[in-house]
Design a protein around this motif. Structure first.
Motif, short mmCIF file in Angstrom:
data_model
loop_
_atom_site.label_atom_id
_atom_site.label_comp_id
_atom_site.label_asym_id
_atom_site.label_seq_id
_atom_site.Cartn_x
_atom_site.Cartn_y
_atom_site.Cartn_z
N ASP A 47 0.65 -1.08 0.22
CA ASP A 47 0.00 0.14 -0.02
C ASP A 47 0.87 1.26 0.09
N ASN A 48 2.08 1.26 0.53
CA ASN A 48 3.02 2.40 0.86
C ASN A 48 4.61 1.90 0.54
N VAL A 49 5.12 2.78 -0.34
CA VAL A 49 6.35 2.48 -0.68
C VAL A 49 7.02 3.76 -0.38
N ILE A 50 8.40 3.61 0.37
CA ILE A 50 9.44 4.58 0.39
C ILE A 50 10.53 4.39 -0.56
N TYR A 51 10.77 5.02 -1.50
CA TYR A 51 11.97 4.85 -2.44
C TYR A 51 13.05 5.92 -2.02
N ILE A 52 14.16 5.47 -1.81
CA ILE A 52 15.25 6.43 -1.46
C ILE A 52 16.40 5.84 -2.33
N ASN A 53 16.97 6.69 -3.15
CA ASN A 53 18.22 6.52 -4.05
C ASN A 53 19.24 7.33 -3.66
N PHE A 54 20.26 6.75 -3.23
CA PHE A 54 21.50 7.36 -2.77
C PHE A 54 22.54 8.06 -3.64
N VAL A 55 22.30 7.91 -5.07
CA VAL A 55 22.82 8.60 -5.93
C VAL A 55 22.20 9.96 -6.34
N GLU A 56 20.90 9.78 -6.64
CA GLU A 56 20.00 10.77 -7.17
C GLU A 56 19.75 11.77 -6.02
N GLU A 57 19.75 11.38 -4.57
CA GLU A 57 19.39 12.12 -3.52
C GLU A 57 20.43 11.98 -2.36
N PRO A 58 21.70 12.55 -2.49
CA PRO A 58 22.81 12.03 -1.55
C PRO A 58 22.44 12.49 -0.25
N LYS A 59 21.47 13.43 -0.06
CA LYS A 59 20.99 14.09 1.19
C LYS A 59 20.76 13.08 2.25
N TYR A 60 20.22 11.76 1.60
CA TYR A 60 19.57 10.80 2.47
C TYR A 60 20.74 9.93 3.12
N LYS A 61 22.03 10.28 2.95
CA LYS A 61 22.99 9.74 3.59
C LYS A 61 23.18 9.98 4.97
N MET A 62 22.38 11.10 5.20
CA MET A 62 22.54 11.86 6.72
C MET A 62 21.42 10.86 7.59
N ILE A 63 20.90 9.99 7.07
CA ILE A 63 19.67 9.35 7.85
C ILE A 63 20.03 8.52 9.10
N SER A 78 11.84 11.45 7.56
CA SER A 78 10.77 12.19 7.73
C SER A 78 11.09 13.60 7.90
N ARG A 79 12.28 14.02 8.42
CA ARG A 79 12.69 15.39 8.35
C ARG A 79 13.00 15.81 7.23
N ILE A 80 13.68 15.04 6.37
CA ILE A 80 14.37 15.42 4.98
C ILE A 80 13.15 15.53 4.15
N ASP A 81 12.02 14.62 4.30
CA ASP A 81 10.91 14.72 3.54
C ASP A 81 9.66 14.53 4.31
N PRO A 82 8.90 15.36 4.61
CA PRO A 82 7.57 15.13 5.74
C PRO A 82 6.49 14.62 4.96
N GLY A 83 6.63 14.47 3.56
CA GLY A 83 5.54 13.80 2.83
C GLY A 83 5.85 12.32 2.98
N LYS A 84 6.76 11.67 3.45
CA LYS A 84 6.62 10.27 3.37
C LYS A 84 6.18 9.74 4.68
N ARG A 85 5.37 8.76 4.52
CA ARG A 85 4.51 8.14 5.41
C ARG A 85 5.03 6.74 5.73
N PHE A 86 5.10 6.36 7.06
CA PHE A 86 5.45 4.98 7.43
C PHE A 86 4.07 4.27 8.13
N ILE A 87 3.50 3.34 7.61
CA ILE A 87 2.51 2.84 7.97
C ILE A 87 2.95 1.51 8.32
N ALA A 88 2.86 1.10 9.72
CA ALA A 88 3.38 -0.08 10.04
C ALA A 88 2.73 -1.28 9.57
#
Length: 445
Positions: A47-63, A78-88
């Motif tokens: 239902d929900n997919v969080i996609y993170i690409n470390f080449v296209e968005e190197p800022k996520y290396k700070m997570i 969530s701090r980098i992108d508040p729009g991402k939702r984490f549904i257990a």
């Protein structure tokens, strides 16, 4: 865009249906379809997919700034992108281009223990980066190695279904020659696959246009990208050495003696200096190494000379892309394999065996002309496999089967341009049946 169904599709569904699933790492060389297949699966199964690409968005290396625990990581995402939702229990987190940030592998332990989110990682498995991933996540992950399309996946892309493939296997099991129509169709498809290889971008272009138009440009760009990966991920002096080996593969395969000669890679080159470079290409999924057996007997592992080997491309289409221009034009226009006929067919069989999960081994006796291309094994038997560019007498194969010196060998397999047949303990199959060899041996054993 056409989606090419792949064998990983069924694997991913089985992975999701396993209640004890662990975070998954899908590893493999560049452009074999890892990201595309995972995204296709994710869209259909979560239902929900969080996609993170470390080449296209190197800022996520700070997570991982606050540590590797699940709550710390999802809080930083969530701090980098508040729009991402984490549904257990309904969310897949997909970390792509893992080789750019191998440290995230440390978090897989915590995701596994936490259990609220499914995680898949994907990327190029090159050099020290993957060793770091292995050490950071041992025991808390599953692995899947993805390669370019094999001939079975190519047939499916062309519209052939399970019935067609099962029919081929039934002919092999019953040693029934294929009729002229089936032989002609399969030969033509196989030659197209030899020329194209299995890289999804190349196959998709061919499927959509119905011709080879544009295929060579895509293949040559892939070669350029592979060389760029060598420059980017290989350390220091090894870059030049790895490139030397990579560039030497086609001309050395074109020779009758296909044993790779390090001395040809660079003046004064020595095996001890180049051993790591050869393993680097193999670990990166760019090549397949075929080692020379000390003696044709079981077991195979440990029974080989690591200084004697052949090197094949992991995708035959990339070998074609590295041929000279005249050979490429002749191949695409007339389907004439010319001087490279033996090299291409041997490379294709090596590719088919490797994609089926076999290790690659050959044998050449020092005191005679006895030489065999490949060996596979069943539970109790060693089976020599010969690749014939032309119809021939298979002298070495008959010697291995008939001599008392080789007690583990009772029969042999020959792949050639001919039909299915059997004579004097030699099972003959067309080249295009190689992808079915493992299933065939499992059933007849």
């Amino acid at each position: 865009m056409i989606y090419l169904s792949r064998k990983i599709d069924a694997f991913l569904v089985d992975w999701k249906n396993n209640p004890n699933r662990k975070p998954l790492i899908v590893k493999g060389p560049r452009q074999v379809g890892k990201t595309e297949s995972i995204k296709w699966f994710a869209a259909k199964n979560f239902d929900n997919v969080i996609y993170i690409n470390f080449v296209e968005e190197p800022k996520y290396k700070m997570i991982t700034a606050d540590g590797y625990k699940t709550d710390d990581i999802i809080k930083n995402i969530s701090r980098i992108d508040p729009g991402k939702r984490f549904i257990a229990n309904k969310t897949l987190i997909f970390f792509d281009e893992l080789q750019e940030f191998p440290e995230i592998a440390t978090a897989l332990k915590f995701f596994n223990i936490d259990g609220r989110f499914d995680v898949i990682c994907s990327g190029l498995m090159l050099g020290i980066n993957y060793r770091k991933i292995e050490s950071n996540s041992v025991g808390y992950k599953s692995d899947y190695e993805m390669r370019s399309l094999d001939f079975e996946e190519f047939l499916r892309a062309k519209g052939y279904d399970d019935t067609f493939i099962t029919d081929l296997l039934e002919h092999m099991l019953n040693l029934l020659p294929l009729n002229d129509v089936l032989m002609k169709v399969c030969d033509s498809l196989f030659l197209d696959f030899c020329i194209l290889g299995g890289m999804p971008a190349v196959v998709r272009e061919y499927i959509s246009k119905g011709t080879f138009e544009g295929s060579i440009e895509i293949q040559q760009q892939l070669i350029a990208d592979y060389k760029e990966d060598i420059r980017k991920y290989a350390a220091g002096m090894d870059q030049t050495r790895i490139l030397n080996v990579f560039n030497q593969i086609p001309p050395q395969l074109a020779k009758d003696n296909k044993k790779f000669q390090i001395s040809k890679a660079a003046p004064g080159a020595r095996f001890m200096d180049y051993r790591g470079c050869i393993e680097w290409l193999n670990d990166a999924g760019m090549t397949n190494i075929c080692y020379c057996l000390n003696f044709p007997e079981l077991p195979l592992k440990g029974n080989y000379d690591e200084s004697k080997y052949k090197i094949y491309f992991a995708d035959s289409g990339l070998l074609v892309a590295m041929l000279d221009q005249e050979a490429q034009d002749d191949l695409r226009t007339n389907k004439n394999l010319g001087v490279y006929k033996g090299a291409l067919y041997e490379n294709f069989i090596a590719e088919a065996l490797a994609k089926s999960g076999y290790g690659l081994y050959y044998y050449k006796r020092n005191d005679s002309t006895l030489e065999e291309d490949f060996f596979v094994r069943t539970a109790s038997k060693l089976i020599p496999v010969e690749v014939k560019a032309k119809s021939g007498r298979s002298k070495s194969l008959r010697t291995l089967i008939g001599s008392d010196k080789y007690p583990d060998i009772h029969c042999g397999i020959k792949f050639s341009g001919g039909n299915i047949g059997y004579s004097n303990s030699i099972y003959s199959f067309p080249y295009f049946c190689a992808f079915l060899l493992k299933r065939y041996l499992k059933q007849i054993s």
